[in-house]
Write a protein that holds these residues in place. Sequence first.
Motif, PDB file in Angstrom:
ATOM      1  N   PRO A 241      48.687  51.261  44.804  1.00  0.00           N
ATOM      2  CA  PRO A 241      47.978  50.346  45.706  1.00  0.00           C
ATOM      3  C   PRO A 241      47.594  49.045  45.010  1.00  0.00           C
ATOM      4  CG  PRO A 241      47.072  52.573  45.848  1.00  0.00           C
ATOM      5  CD  PRO A 241      48.008  52.564  44.673  1.00  0.00           C
ATOM      6  N   ALA A 242      47.632  47.957  45.772  1.00  0.00           N
ATOM      7  CA  ALA A 242      47.279  46.646  45.217  1.00  0.00           C
ATOM      8  C   ALA A 242      45.849  46.643  44.684  1.00  0.00           C
ATOM      9  CB  ALA A 242      47.449  45.568  46.289  1.00  0.00           C
ATOM     10  N   SER A 243      44.944  47.368  45.333  1.00  0.00           N
ATOM     11  CA  SER A 243      43.551  47.405  44.900  1.00  0.00           C
ATOM     12  C   SER A 243      43.403  48.067  43.537  1.00  0.00           C
ATOM     13  CB  SER A 243      42.690  48.136  45.935  1.00  0.00           C
ATOM     14  OG  SER A 243      43.152  49.461  46.109  1.00  0.00           O
ATOM     15  N   THR A 244      44.315  48.975  43.213  1.00  0.00           N
ATOM     16  CA  THR A 244      44.290  49.636  41.907  1.00  0.00           C
ATOM     17  C   THR A 244      44.878  48.736  40.831  1.00  0.00           C
ATOM     18  OG1 THR A 244      44.519  51.817  42.930  1.00  0.00           O
ATOM     19  CG2 THR A 244      45.106  51.643  40.604  1.00  0.00           C
ATOM     20  N   LEU A 245      45.908  47.997  41.176  1.00  0.00           N
ATOM     21  CA  LEU A 245      46.613  47.187  40.198  1.00  0.00           C
ATOM     22  C   LEU A 245      45.960  45.832  39.943  1.00  0.00           C
ATOM     23  CD1 LEU A 245      50.288  47.839  41.355  1.00  0.00           C
ATOM     24  CD2 LEU A 245      49.093  48.902  39.433  1.00  0.00           C
ATOM     25  N   ALA A 246      45.307  45.276  40.952  1.00  0.00           N
ATOM     26  CA  ALA A 246      44.787  43.918  40.835  1.00  0.00           C
ATOM     27  C   ALA A 246      43.849  43.713  39.634  1.00  0.00           C
ATOM     28  CB  ALA A 246      44.082  43.511  42.129  1.00  0.00           C
ATOM     29  N   PRO A 247      42.933  44.660  39.307  1.00  0.00           N
ATOM     30  CA  PRO A 247      42.051  44.434  38.151  1.00  0.00           C
ATOM     31  C   PRO A 247      42.799  44.304  36.832  1.00  0.00           C
ATOM     32  CG  PRO A 247      41.195  46.197  39.538  1.00  0.00           C
ATOM     33  CD  PRO A 247      42.572  45.891  40.025  1.00  0.00           C
ATOM     34  N   LEU A 248      44.025  44.833  36.766  1.00  0.00           N
ATOM     35  CA  LEU A 248      44.785  44.761  35.521  1.00  0.00           C
ATOM     36  C   LEU A 248      45.160  43.335  35.170  1.00  0.00           C
ATOM     37  CD1 LEU A 248      47.169  47.835  36.009  1.00  0.00           C
ATOM     38  CD2 LEU A 248      44.930  47.742  34.898  1.00  0.00           C
ATOM     39  N   GLN A 249      45.047  42.432  36.142  1.00  0.00           N
ATOM     40  CA  GLN A 249      45.334  41.033  35.873  1.00  0.00           C
ATOM     41  C   GLN A 249      44.420  40.484  34.786  1.00  0.00           C
ATOM     42  OE1 GLN A 249      45.307  38.530  39.334  1.00  0.00           O
ATOM     43  NE2 GLN A 249      45.421  36.654  38.159  1.00  0.00           N
ATOM     44  N   TYR A 250      43.253  41.086  34.600  1.00  0.00           N
ATOM     45  CA  TYR A 250      42.317  40.595  33.600  1.00  0.00           C
ATOM     46  C   TYR A 250      42.849  40.729  32.180  1.00  0.00           C
ATOM     47  CZ  TYR A 250      39.036  40.560  37.476  1.00  0.00           C
ATOM     48  OH  TYR A 250      38.427  40.310  38.678  1.00  0.00           O
ATOM     49  N   THR A 251      43.867  41.577  31.980  1.00  0.00           N
ATOM     50  CA  THR A 251      44.456  41.671  30.646  1.00  0.00           C
ATOM     51  C   THR A 251      45.148  40.365  30.259  1.00  0.00           C
ATOM     52  OG1 THR A 251      46.521  42.613  31.539  1.00  0.00           O
ATOM     53  CG2 THR A 251      44.802  44.158  30.869  1.00  0.00           C
ATOM     54  N   LEU A 252      45.515  39.547  31.262  1.00  0.00           N
ATOM     55  CA  LEU A 252      46.114  38.246  30.960  1.00  0.00           C
ATOM     56  C   LEU A 252      45.153  37.367  30.153  1.00  0.00           C
ATOM     57  CD1 LEU A 252      47.907  37.289  34.303  1.00  0.00           C
ATOM     58  CD2 LEU A 252      49.000  37.562  32.070  1.00  0.00           C
ATOM     59  N   LEU A 253      43.862  37.463  30.433  1.00  0.00           N
ATOM     60  CA  LEU A 253      42.890  36.666  29.698  1.00  0.00           C
ATOM     61  C   LEU A 253      42.855  37.089  28.235  1.00  0.00           C
ATOM     62  CD1 LEU A 253      40.689  34.543  29.592  1.00  0.00           C
ATOM     63  CD2 LEU A 253      39.042  36.287  30.303  1.00  0.00           C
ATOM     64  N   LEU A 254      42.874  38.403  27.995  1.00  0.00           N
ATOM     65  CA  LEU A 254      42.881  38.905  26.626  1.00  0.00           C
ATOM     66  C   LEU A 254      44.096  38.388  25.869  1.00  0.00           C
ATOM     67  CD1 LEU A 254      41.925  40.770  24.345  1.00  0.00           C
ATOM     68  CD2 LEU A 254      43.194  42.625  25.446  1.00  0.00           C
ATOM     69  N   TRP A 255      45.279  38.526  26.482  1.00  0.00           N
ATOM     70  CA  TRP A 255      46.495  38.061  25.820  1.00  0.00           C
ATOM     71  C   TRP A 255      46.501  36.540  25.692  1.00  0.00           C
ATOM     72  CZ3 TRP A 255      48.339  41.576  23.112  1.00  0.00           C
ATOM     73  CH2 TRP A 255      48.503  42.891  23.564  1.00  0.00           C
ATOM     74  N   GLY A 256      45.923  35.838  26.661  1.00  0.00           N
ATOM     75  CA  GLY A 256      45.852  34.382  26.575  1.00  0.00           C
ATOM     76  C   GLY A 256      45.023  33.933  25.382  1.00  0.00           C
ATOM     77  N   ILE A 257      43.904  34.626  25.145  1.00  0.00           N
ATOM     78  CA  ILE A 257      43.052  34.299  23.995  1.00  0.00           C
ATOM     79  C   ILE A 257      43.777  34.614  22.687  1.00  0.00           C
ATOM     80  CG2 ILE A 257      40.936  34.925  22.793  1.00  0.00           C
ATOM     81  CD1 ILE A 257      39.639  35.366  25.548  1.00  0.00           C
ATOM     82  N   VAL A 258      44.418  35.787  22.631  1.00  0.00           N
ATOM     83  CA  VAL A 258      45.130  36.206  21.418  1.00  0.00           C
ATOM     84  C   VAL A 258      46.283  35.260  21.106  1.00  0.00           C
ATOM     85  CG1 VAL A 258      46.571  38.007  20.389  1.00  0.00           C
ATOM     86  CG2 VAL A 258      44.481  38.629  21.625  1.00  0.00           C
ATOM     87  N   PHE A 259      47.153  35.021  22.096  1.00  0.00           N
ATOM     88  CA  PHE A 259      48.306  34.154  21.858  1.00  0.00           C
ATOM     89  C   PHE A 259      47.885  32.706  21.611  1.00  0.00           C
ATOM     90  CE2 PHE A 259      51.133  37.206  24.501  1.00  0.00           C
ATOM     91  CZ  PHE A 259      51.359  37.965  23.363  1.00  0.00           C
ATOM     92  N   GLY A 260      46.825  32.261  22.319  1.00  0.00           N
ATOM     93  CA  GLY A 260      46.343  30.898  22.111  1.00  0.00           C
ATOM     94  C   GLY A 260      45.860  30.692  20.687  1.00  0.00           C
ATOM     95  N   PHE A 261      45.210  31.701  20.137  1.00  0.00           N
ATOM     96  CA  PHE A 261      44.710  31.597  18.752  1.00  0.00           C
ATOM     97  C   PHE A 261      45.840  31.712  17.740  1.00  0.00           C
ATOM     98  CE2 PHE A 261      43.199  33.793  14.890  1.00  0.00           C
ATOM     99  CZ  PHE A 261      42.317  32.831  14.419  1.00  0.00           C
ATOM    100  N   VAL A 262      46.725  32.698  17.945  1.00  0.00           N
ATOM    101  CA  VAL A 262      47.794  32.959  16.982  1.00  0.00           C
ATOM    102  C   VAL A 262      48.802  31.813  16.929  1.00  0.00           C
ATOM    103  CG1 VAL A 262      49.753  34.463  16.444  1.00  0.00           C
ATOM    104  CG2 VAL A 262      47.566  35.465  17.118  1.00  0.00           C
ATOM    105  N   PHE A 263      49.234  31.319  18.106  1.00  0.00           N
ATOM    106  CA  PHE A 263      50.311  30.328  18.149  1.00  0.00           C
ATOM    107  C   PHE A 263      49.837  28.876  18.166  1.00  0.00           C
ATOM    108  CE2 PHE A 263      52.346  34.062  20.309  1.00  0.00           C
ATOM    109  CZ  PHE A 263      53.223  34.368  19.273  1.00  0.00           C
ATOM    110  N   PHE A 264      48.628  28.630  18.699  1.00  0.00           N
ATOM    111  CA  PHE A 264      48.196  27.234  18.859  1.00  0.00           C
ATOM    112  C   PHE A 264      46.858  26.934  18.187  1.00  0.00           C
ATOM    113  CE2 PHE A 264      50.592  28.625  22.642  1.00  0.00           C
ATOM    114  CZ  PHE A 264      51.723  27.833  22.479  1.00  0.00           C
ATOM    115  N   GLY A 265      46.221  27.948  17.601  1.00  0.00           N
ATOM    116  CA  GLY A 265      44.952  27.735  16.914  1.00  0.00           C
ATOM    117  C   GLY A 265      43.792  27.463  17.842  1.00  0.00           C
ATOM    118  N   ASP A 266      43.913  27.805  19.131  1.00  0.00           N
ATOM    119  CA  ASP A 266      42.831  27.580  20.091  1.00  0.00           C
ATOM    120  C   ASP A 266      41.787  28.692  19.977  1.00  0.00           C
ATOM    121  OD1 ASP A 266      44.147  25.352  21.099  1.00  0.00           O
ATOM    122  OD2 ASP A 266      45.262  26.541  22.568  1.00  0.00           O
ATOM    123  N   VAL A 267      40.533  28.291  19.848  1.00  0.00           N
ATOM    124  CA  VAL A 267      39.434  29.258  19.780  1.00  0.00           C
ATOM    125  C   VAL A 267      38.528  29.025  20.990  1.00  0.00           C
ATOM    126  CG1 VAL A 267      37.467  30.110  18.454  1.00  0.00           C
ATOM    127  CG2 VAL A 267      39.508  29.283  17.265  1.00  0.00           C
TER     128      VAL A 267
END
Length: 306
Positions: A241-267
């Motif tokens: 169900p979409a209601s079950t899957l939709a909260p998983l979108q928040y993992t994008l923020l975690l990966w965005g912070i990780v990749f932003g720091f590792v590849f671009f030095g953004d903190v």
Amino acid sequence: MTPRRAFVFPRENLAVAGIAIMLLGYFMFALNDAMGKWLVASFSVGQVLAVRSLGAFVILAPMIARQGLSSLTRHERPELQFLRVVFATADTALFYAAVVYLPLADVMTFYMAGPIYIAALSHVFLREKVGWRRWLAIVVGFGGVVVALRPSTASLSLPSLFALVGSVSFAISMILGRRLRGTSDTALVTWQTLGSLVLGLALAATDWRGADALDWSAMLLLGIVSCLAHLMITRALKLAPASTLAPLQYTLLLWGIVFGFVFFGDVPDSQLLVGSAIIVLAGLFIFHRRKVRAQSSPEDVQRGAH
């Protein structure tokens, strides 16, 4: 002799598989986003979008050949299919336009409000009733966006507007993907990719730049990664169900912070993290209320399954 019975996976197993596929799909989306930010620093958004779309056909071409070209035209609700292509294409183009100027985590913060947009728009697209508690959470979630991006001249910049409109487009394409779950994954992603190709060629017509073998390979690889991510997400939406899957979108923020720091030095600063936390909590409350309402009204569950 007793006839053999077809084995059917329990609904719970399908939901678990959908969750796992969605998590992997979002990881690949985040990887795609980091690669895209690196590429648009040297090439126009249109050029990256066009070559990326060609790369996607490395994955799509064998699938189309196996199913036949006719499978692309046999689909439900043509008008919804068209709208999904429009919004999915806008989402991709606007995201790349935003990350040219903004840190990856900042753009991801806009996209974290996607589930909140879904709740606000579900009344229109899914004919779902939204109670006052969820409307309050929607307002709080939008407040989190303001906190994270700081109410200043910079937060009202054109790149921020690109990210905001792109995130709304992403949310709408997610809703339409759920509505069109009877359409094959190949057809959904192929038309979406063709939409990106057409827009990319149009945008790059006056700004096409020379590139070396590494750059061309990176842009083509971007298409392969994004295509796999889209296929995983469209498949996950059909398994759980979409209601079950939709909260998983928040993992994008975690990966965005990780990749932003590792590849671009953004903190990310503390204000961005506080705003993100507000958005996540508001979104989780929305999903909690939706589940409570669904459990108390079986008819709503059946009606929302489409």
